[in-house]
Design an enzyme around this catalytic site. Structure first.
Site, PDB file in Angstrom:
ATOM      1  N   GLY A   1       0.640  -1.145  -0.198  1.00 12.83           N
ATOM      2  CA  GLY A   1      -0.050  -0.078   0.086  1.00 12.83           C
ATOM      3  C   GLY A   1       0.810   1.390   0.061  1.00 12.83           C
TER       4      GLY A   1
ATOM      5  N   GLY B   1       9.482   1.944  10.467  1.00 18.45           N
ATOM      6  CA  GLY B   1      10.853   2.188  10.164  1.00 18.45           C
ATOM      7  C   GLY B   1      11.200   2.959   9.241  1.00 18.45           C
TER       8      GLY B   1
ATOM      9  N   ASP C   1      14.634  -3.931  14.742  1.00 17.46           N
ATOM     10  CA  ASP C   1      16.133  -3.952  14.447  1.00 17.46           C
ATOM     11  C   ASP C   1      16.863  -2.790  15.061  1.00 17.46           C
ATOM     12  OD1 ASP C   1      15.307  -6.063  13.108  1.00 17.46           O
ATOM     13  OD2 ASP C   1      15.851  -5.357  11.189  1.00 17.46           O
TER      14      ASP C   1
ATOM     15  N   ARG D   1      27.785 -29.521  21.969  1.00 19.81           N
ATOM     16  CA  ARG D   1      27.574 -29.018  20.643  1.00 19.81           C
ATOM     17  C   ARG D   1      28.031 -27.540  20.399  1.00 19.81           C
ATOM     18  NH1 ARG D   1      21.805 -32.080  20.435  1.00 19.81           N
ATOM     19  NH2 ARG D   1      22.537 -34.121  19.571  1.00 19.81           N
TER      20      ARG D   1
ATOM     21  N   HIS E   1      10.276 -14.757  13.529  1.00 21.80           N
ATOM     22  CA  HIS E   1       9.195 -13.945  13.998  1.00 21.80           C
ATOM     23  C   HIS E   1       8.782 -14.033  15.479  1.00 21.80           C
ATOM     24  CE1 HIS E   1       9.241 -13.538   9.641  1.00 21.80           C
ATOM     25  NE2 HIS E   1       8.672 -12.408   9.871  1.00 21.80           N
TER      26      HIS E   1
ATOM     27  N   ARG F   1       9.370 -10.987  16.973  1.00 23.01           N
ATOM     28  CA  ARG F   1       8.422  -9.550  16.936  1.00 23.01           C
ATOM     29  C   ARG F   1       7.209  -9.913  17.599  1.00 23.01           C
ATOM     30  NH1 ARG F   1       9.202  -8.493  11.006  1.00 23.01           N
ATOM     31  NH2 ARG F   1       6.899  -8.430  10.702  1.00 23.01           N
TER      32      ARG F   1
END
Ligand code: F6P
Length: 357
Positions: free
Chosen positions: A70, A109, A135, A170, A281, A284
């Site tokens: 958009g 952002g 971020d 590991r 995500h 987020r």
């Protein structure tokens, strides 16, 4: 008020603060649904009252929805098949005039804030920006909201991986978000006791990564945690893309896969059993930390105050302990990156963490 781009924890705190502080001034507030897309849908804009923001402070996501599609100035964001290139920004102005809006508060952002700045410059729409992204790469502010929660989520994940890494001896590779900037990898990696941190700002040398892991093994630490930002890449190499711009449904390329790439090379070349976890995500979502709730609240109130003073074309920002404002034109298009020679990296490197250099 509009929440553009990807979501970030704290968006609802911002919306709540904008609505509450504006209503307290006797203003009327409208919410634009699904980022800029809402301007092009008949029911994409609705009035927001107290009940719309009740009980949302502690929730992740955004009650307004958000979207990378958009862009009013036209983009390929509706997918390669339906390339949208026409400039629809006059429609945004007409919609705003029809509703009699005096200001548009845009959280976003760099990309979303650049659109907001253009809407003011080219269409005369008074905009106020609020810096948002997990971020933390928006310039002009010490921090964006959402970053603290993402760092906490990543730190918790690294803590969990630490014990299983130690139990099995590991190497655990943890891929975190950070397309251009390595703030999450740096901060969560350091807070979680990572042994190697790879960030886009420091193209890595694989031999140095291998040396670090083998060196730990040689010194009685048979496991290692390697934290990799999704945008990290080897010196002379490229970022790893999961989906190219041409293939993606949104027209934007998607990064991802650097963790698996590093893990398989480590296993092959260092001969140490390695596993990879991609946090994706998860970073987020979830409930915002108290810092993001507070910062979101301060940004929301700060944005309403700027609008009240007619100080548009500006973005609220945190500088030190204070909320200030900066011209949008000064911040867009200039990402705030980790300084490879800055104090934060220096501190982490000084305690023995490797950056692959
Ligand atoms: O901009 C924040 C960010 O988390 C980036 O690090 C990541 O590349 C991007 O979002 C992914 O967003 P989406 O999957 O929503 O396109």
């Amino acid at each position: 008020v509009l929440t553009g781009g990807g979501d970030a924890p704290g968006l609802n705190a911002v919306i709540r603060a904008v609505v509450k502080s504006a209503l307290n001034r006797g203003w009327v507030v409208f919410g634009v649904q699904d980022g800029f897309e809402g301007f092009f849908k008949p029911s994409g804009i609705r009035e927001l009252g107290p009940t719309d923001v009740r009980g949302i402070l502690q929730t992740g996501g955004t009650v307004l929805g958000c979207s990378n599609r958009g862009n009013p100035f036209g983009s390929r964001s509706d997918g390669p098949a339906r390339a949208v290139r026409e400039d629809r920004s006059p429609e945004v102005r007409e919609r705003i005039e029809a509703l009699g809006l005096d200001a548009l508060v845009v959280t976003g952002g760099d990309g979303t804030l650049a659109i907001a700045a253009r809407l003011e410059q080219e269409q005369g729409i008074p905009v106020v920006g609020i810096p948002k992204t997990i971020d933390n790469d928006v310039s002009g502010t010490d921090v964006t909201f959402g970053h603290d929660t993402a760092c906490q989520t990543a730190t918790d994940a690294i803590d969990r991986l630490h014990t299983t890494a130690a139990s099995h001896q590991r190497v655990m590779v943890i891929e975190v978000m950070g397309r251009d900037a390595g703030w999450i990898a740096l901060r969560a990696g350091a807070a979680g006791g990572g042994d190697v941190i790879l960030i886009p700002e420091i193209p890595y040398d694989f031999d140095a990564v291998c040396r670090k892991v083998l060196d730990r093994r040689g010194h009685g630490a048979p496991f290692s945690l390697v934290v990799v930002a999704e945008g990290a890449f080897p010196a002379g190499g490229e970022k790893v893309r999961m989906v190219s711009a041409a293939e993606s449904a949104t027209g934007f390329e998607r990064l991802g896969g650097i963790g698996a790439f590093v893990a398989s090379r480590l296993e092959r070349e260092c001969r140490i059993e390695t596993r990879v976890t991609v946090l994706g995500h998860l970073q987020r979502g979830g409930s915002p930390t108290h810092r993001d709730r507070m910062l979101g609240t301060r940004y929301g109130v700060g944005a309403v105050e700027l609008a009240a003073k007619g100080l548009t074309g500006r973005m609220v920002a945190l500088r030190g302990e204070e909320i200030v404002s900066v011209p949008l034109a000064d911040v867009v298009g200039k990402l705030k990156l980790v300084d490879p020679n800055g104090e934060e990296v220096h501190a982490v490197e000084s305690i023995g963490v490797g950056f692959g250099r």
